[in-house]
Write a protein that holds these residues in place. Sequence first.
Motif, PDB file in Angstrom:
ATOM      1  N   HIS A  99      26.102  12.639 -55.263  1.00 20.08           N
ATOM      2  CA  HIS A  99      26.270  13.980 -55.806  1.00 20.08           C
ATOM      3  C   HIS A  99      27.475  14.041 -56.732  1.00 20.08           C
ATOM      4  O   HIS A  99      27.399  14.535 -57.855  1.00 20.08           O
ATOM      5  CB  HIS A  99      26.441  14.973 -54.648  1.00 20.08           C
TER       6      HIS A  99
ATOM      7  N   HIS B 112      24.208   9.900 -45.184  1.00 20.42           N
ATOM      8  CA  HIS B 112      25.010  11.117 -45.364  1.00 20.42           C
ATOM      9  C   HIS B 112      26.101  10.914 -46.392  1.00 20.42           C
ATOM     10  O   HIS B 112      26.277  11.671 -47.330  1.00 20.42           O
ATOM     11  CB  HIS B 112      25.691  11.521 -44.045  1.00 20.42           C
ATOM     12  N   PHE B 113      26.832   9.846 -46.154  1.00 20.95           N
ATOM     13  CA  PHE B 113      27.960   9.531 -47.012  1.00 20.95           C
ATOM     14  C   PHE B 113      27.476   9.233 -48.421  1.00 20.95           C
ATOM     15  O   PHE B 113      28.064   9.677 -49.411  1.00 20.95           O
ATOM     16  CB  PHE B 113      28.720   8.347 -46.436  1.00 20.95           C
TER      17      PHE B 113
ATOM     18  N   ASP C 162      29.553  -0.869 -50.547  1.00 21.97           N
ATOM     19  CA  ASP C 162      30.180  -0.679 -49.239  1.00 21.97           C
ATOM     20  C   ASP C 162      30.615  -2.059 -48.744  1.00 21.97           C
ATOM     21  O   ASP C 162      29.966  -3.067 -49.010  1.00 21.97           O
ATOM     22  CB  ASP C 162      29.154  -0.053 -48.269  1.00 21.97           C
TER      23      ASP C 162
ATOM     24  N   GLU D  39      30.761  -3.095 -45.669  1.00 22.36           N
ATOM     25  CA  GLU D  39      29.910  -3.601 -44.588  1.00 22.36           C
ATOM     26  C   GLU D  39      28.564  -2.887 -44.556  1.00 22.36           C
ATOM     27  O   GLU D  39      28.501  -1.683 -44.357  1.00 22.36           O
ATOM     28  CB  GLU D  39      30.609  -3.396 -43.240  1.00 22.36           C
TER      29      GLU D  39
ATOM     30  N   VAL E 270      39.518   3.459 -50.585  1.00 23.21           N
ATOM     31  CA  VAL E 270      39.419   3.683 -49.145  1.00 23.21           C
ATOM     32  C   VAL E 270      38.595   4.946 -48.899  1.00 23.21           C
ATOM     33  O   VAL E 270      38.782   5.968 -49.562  1.00 23.21           O
ATOM     34  CB  VAL E 270      40.815   3.830 -48.527  1.00 23.21           C
ATOM     35  N   LYS E 271      37.663   4.830 -47.970  1.00 24.76           N
ATOM     36  CA  LYS E 271      36.825   5.970 -47.615  1.00 24.76           C
ATOM     37  C   LYS E 271      37.665   7.018 -46.882  1.00 24.76           C
ATOM     38  O   LYS E 271      38.497   6.652 -46.045  1.00 24.76           O
ATOM     39  CB  LYS E 271      35.686   5.525 -46.686  1.00 24.76           C
ATOM     40  N   PRO E 272      37.497   8.287 -47.061  1.00 25.58           N
ATOM     41  CA  PRO E 272      36.588   8.876 -48.043  1.00 25.58           C
ATOM     42  C   PRO E 272      37.280   9.014 -49.399  1.00 25.58           C
ATOM     43  O   PRO E 272      38.430   9.402 -49.435  1.00 25.58           O
ATOM     44  CB  PRO E 272      36.324  10.260 -47.451  1.00 25.58           C
ATOM     45  N   PRO E 273      36.581   8.691 -50.490  1.00 24.49           N
ATOM     46  CA  PRO E 273      37.226   8.772 -51.802  1.00 24.49           C
ATOM     47  C   PRO E 273      37.289  10.212 -52.287  1.00 24.49           C
ATOM     48  O   PRO E 273      36.364  10.982 -52.053  1.00 24.49           O
ATOM     49  CB  PRO E 273      36.324   7.934 -52.686  1.00 24.49           C
TER      50      PRO E 273
ATOM     51  N   ASN F   7      25.119   4.265 -45.034  1.00 20.13           N
ATOM     52  CA  ASN F   7      25.208   5.576 -44.411  1.00 20.13           C
ATOM     53  C   ASN F   7      24.654   6.629 -45.365  1.00 20.13           C
ATOM     54  O   ASN F   7      25.256   6.953 -46.386  1.00 20.13           O
ATOM     55  CB  ASN F   7      26.688   5.856 -44.082  1.00 20.13           C
TER      56      ASN F   7
ATOM     57  N   GLY G 272      36.304   1.192 -45.179  1.00 21.25           N
ATOM     58  CA  GLY G 272      37.066   1.855 -44.131  1.00 21.25           C
ATOM     59  C   GLY G 272      38.222   0.968 -43.696  1.00 21.25           C
ATOM     60  O   GLY G 272      39.111   1.402 -42.994  1.00 21.25           O
TER      61      GLY G 272
ATOM     62  N   GLU H 144      26.673  12.348 -50.490  1.00 17.17           N
ATOM     63  CA  GLU H 144      27.876  12.988 -51.016  1.00 17.17           C
ATOM     64  C   GLU H 144      28.378  12.291 -52.272  1.00 17.17           C
ATOM     65  O   GLU H 144      28.685  12.913 -53.278  1.00 17.17           O
ATOM     66  CB  GLU H 144      29.003  12.951 -49.962  1.00 17.17           C
ATOM     67  N   THR H 145      28.428  10.968 -52.181  1.00 14.45           N
ATOM     68  CA  THR H 145      28.972  10.193 -53.296  1.00 14.45           C
ATOM     69  C   THR H 145      28.067  10.286 -54.515  1.00 14.45           C
ATOM     70  O   THR H 145      28.537  10.466 -55.650  1.00 14.45           O
ATOM     71  CB  THR H 145      29.143   8.725 -52.871  1.00 14.45           C
TER      72      THR H 145
END
Lengths: 227, 641
Positions: free
Chosen positions: A18, A11-12, A51, A53, A100-103, A9, A80, A15-16
Amino acid sequence: MKIAFLEDNQHFADETIHALSAAGHEVKHFLTGRDCLKAVTSDTFDLCLFDWEVPDMSGPEVLASLKLRSAVPPVIFLTGHDAEEDIVQMMEAGADDYIVKPPSTNILNARINALYRRAHPAKNPIESVDYGHLKVDFTKRKFMINLEAVKLTEKETELALYFFGHIDVLLSRAHLTKVVWGTTPDIDTRTIDVHVSHLRNKLNLLPQYGWRLISVYHQGYRLERLT
Amino acid sequence: MKRFRFNDYLSTAAILLFLVVFIQLTGLLSRVDNVLFDIGQKWRQGKPPADIVIVAIDENSLSQLGRWPWSRQVHADLIQRLKQENTLAIGLDIIFSEPEQSNKNADNALATAIAQAQNVVLPILLETTRVKGQLIETLPLPSLALQAADLGRVHAVLDEDGIARSIYLFEGIGAPVWQHFSQAVLNVATHQPSQNQFNAPAAQKNIFSLIRKQQKRVSFRGPPGYFSTISYAQVLKGEFEKDTFKNKIVLIGATASGMNDLLSTPVSGLSQPMAGVEFHANVLDSMRNNRLIDTLPTVSCLIVLIALALLPLIWMPRLSALKGLISTLVYFVFVSMLAAVLPKIFSIWIPPSAALLPILISYPIWSWRKLEAAQRYLDQELTYLKSFIVQSDFADNTVHHYDNFDDRIEQVRAAGQQLRFLQNDRKEVLAFISHDLRAPLASAMMLLEEHQQLKSKLHAPLSQALHLAEDFLQASRAEMSNSADFKELDFAGVTHQAVDDAYESALKKNITLEREIVDGLVWVNGNFGLLQRAILNLVMNAIKFAPEHSKVRVKLSYANQQAVLSVVDYGPGIPMDEQKHLFKRFSRLKDMSASAEGAGLGLYFVHTVAQKHHGTVDVESDIGQKTSFNLRLPVINFQAH
């Protein structure tokens, strides 16, 4: 620190990446398991963040293939799925920890640093640490609360020292048993719980003192330092 | 279902009742009764009575004294001989109906011998002169009859199978005046007066018909040859030991097979019939020991049989199929044997066949009723299942007319498959919510961190959506958890951890979390994640409703193999009428704002987890004072620190 990051993903992932870059880590991001596998076997990384999956190969598959080929850096799974059976499966696959997402950025950094410290122990071992209300003396194997020595049994001391040497690291029951009780065969499954219960009590490992001593779905333990 | 079972009881009982009455009144299975009676009679008791001796007109006597009939002089000699031996009574089972033509003195000699002996009993015969002819009483010659100590009627009742089992105590033409021959011999032996009732009232309608009363079954002592027997010819020649006849009852009669005085009895095999004289010995022995067998009167008999037939209904419904079948068979054998030995022990005969057949088929009948009930239930259930499983989902190849059981089973199987399919569907939906819905919501939350303007507006609805997804996921995990996967764990540790988890939230509201957790390890069988989450839900709930700067108390105590976790807050409280809905799905307090987080699944989750752990959860609330949620769990054991 050089981190291999597998996440489909975008987007996710952004963020991470960053958050990790902000903490001073060098992050290599892969969208597919195949690419990730190729890179980790040819290059050296300090840590893997997978991840659970991804479309082409699942995280555990990547990990299993890696283990066949070379020495693997510590692996943290991002997932997740936080049901008990998922966590058990993850630990059995050889993961060192899971988030567990979101960290939260704090947790992400704490876990990464803990695993790094574990993989790269300091050359001069720490002699003692002062946590304010609690002082841990590694050389004398003593614990002090408000300048008073805490009375611990031999095994409790052994277990406590190991916990304080591995703050924020997920320690499986099997691993703790091996480290603290060593060759003693077939120790009662209750034994670890009993010792952990004693430590929580005697060392005041409670949030108001900045500690959490948690059991992870009864599979392992983690001593967490709250900030 | 209770009502159905009661109906099954009643219908089974009614069928059995009808069968008992029908069989008993028609006598349909009387042959079965006879067989059982005969089995009981074969049970031999003790040694033959020493005081009854049979003098047998056997083949040996015939060959020595010539062919029958013998001259009455011979009988006279025998009686004289026996008189010297001081017998108690002599039963002379020989008919002397006509005068002896060749030797007139012979009759006189016999009369004299009988008169001198003073204890000779002579027989009366009731017979027809020809087939379907008139029935006449054949008495001995008056000259003999007048000298006899007593007279008695010789007969045995032959049942429809040709076997002699019973006698009538009194019989006669027009009136039951004659006692039985054995009774007469017994009277003489015990010096009792004759029981012949010459003044008995005569029958009104047909004075030529046979009137009989008091039928009794005979308790047989043993098979033919059981009583001590001595040949007629030997007695006549004096070839017997001293005291053979002293103070004994002597019965004289024919045993030779050519003389047509043989009977089939319960104790004689087909090839070994019993001589009439030996039958009388059995009757006599029964009589004097009060062992003649009464048949239970019809009404009492019916009541006993109905009780016996319905008894299996007490235990049959409680047993499994095989045990029910076996127990019924054992009971069948037991009742049969009981009926067979009752005549021997208590001299009472209850023909059991009317109860035996119903007992034997009570199990099939009960199974049939149950099968019918099961079929009805299956049909109901199918209709119900069909009403809520969409018709198009139902496999079309199933048969729509319920012809037989297989069809129904097939239908239920299809419905079950459909349900399993739906459950899998549900799991997939949950997996979808868990991963594919939760993850993007989570990323959105992360993205918000950088956009402070948006964050103030979007944070609340987004986090509500995330909570919702989370609650759905947790509730279904609780529902689908299986206690077979539970492990032994320390409930005190779980409680500590859940309180740790709530620490930050409490801190934000300046709420003090008080721990009052029992000092030790409380071992329970459970699922760690579910229990932790349940406690956390209770604690977070308390924090949500507790006013700022108040406290929330978490108390864990142990007593009597039960752990009680109480979470107490000092908030507004919950009204009584809302308390009972609290643990249901999607329950929210009325005055809770619509924007409140969660789908109202938090307490439902706790309730489900409590149930799965064989525990309970309840609430006590004092309005405006405090509210206490109590989670009670069964404990394996407690281990103090």
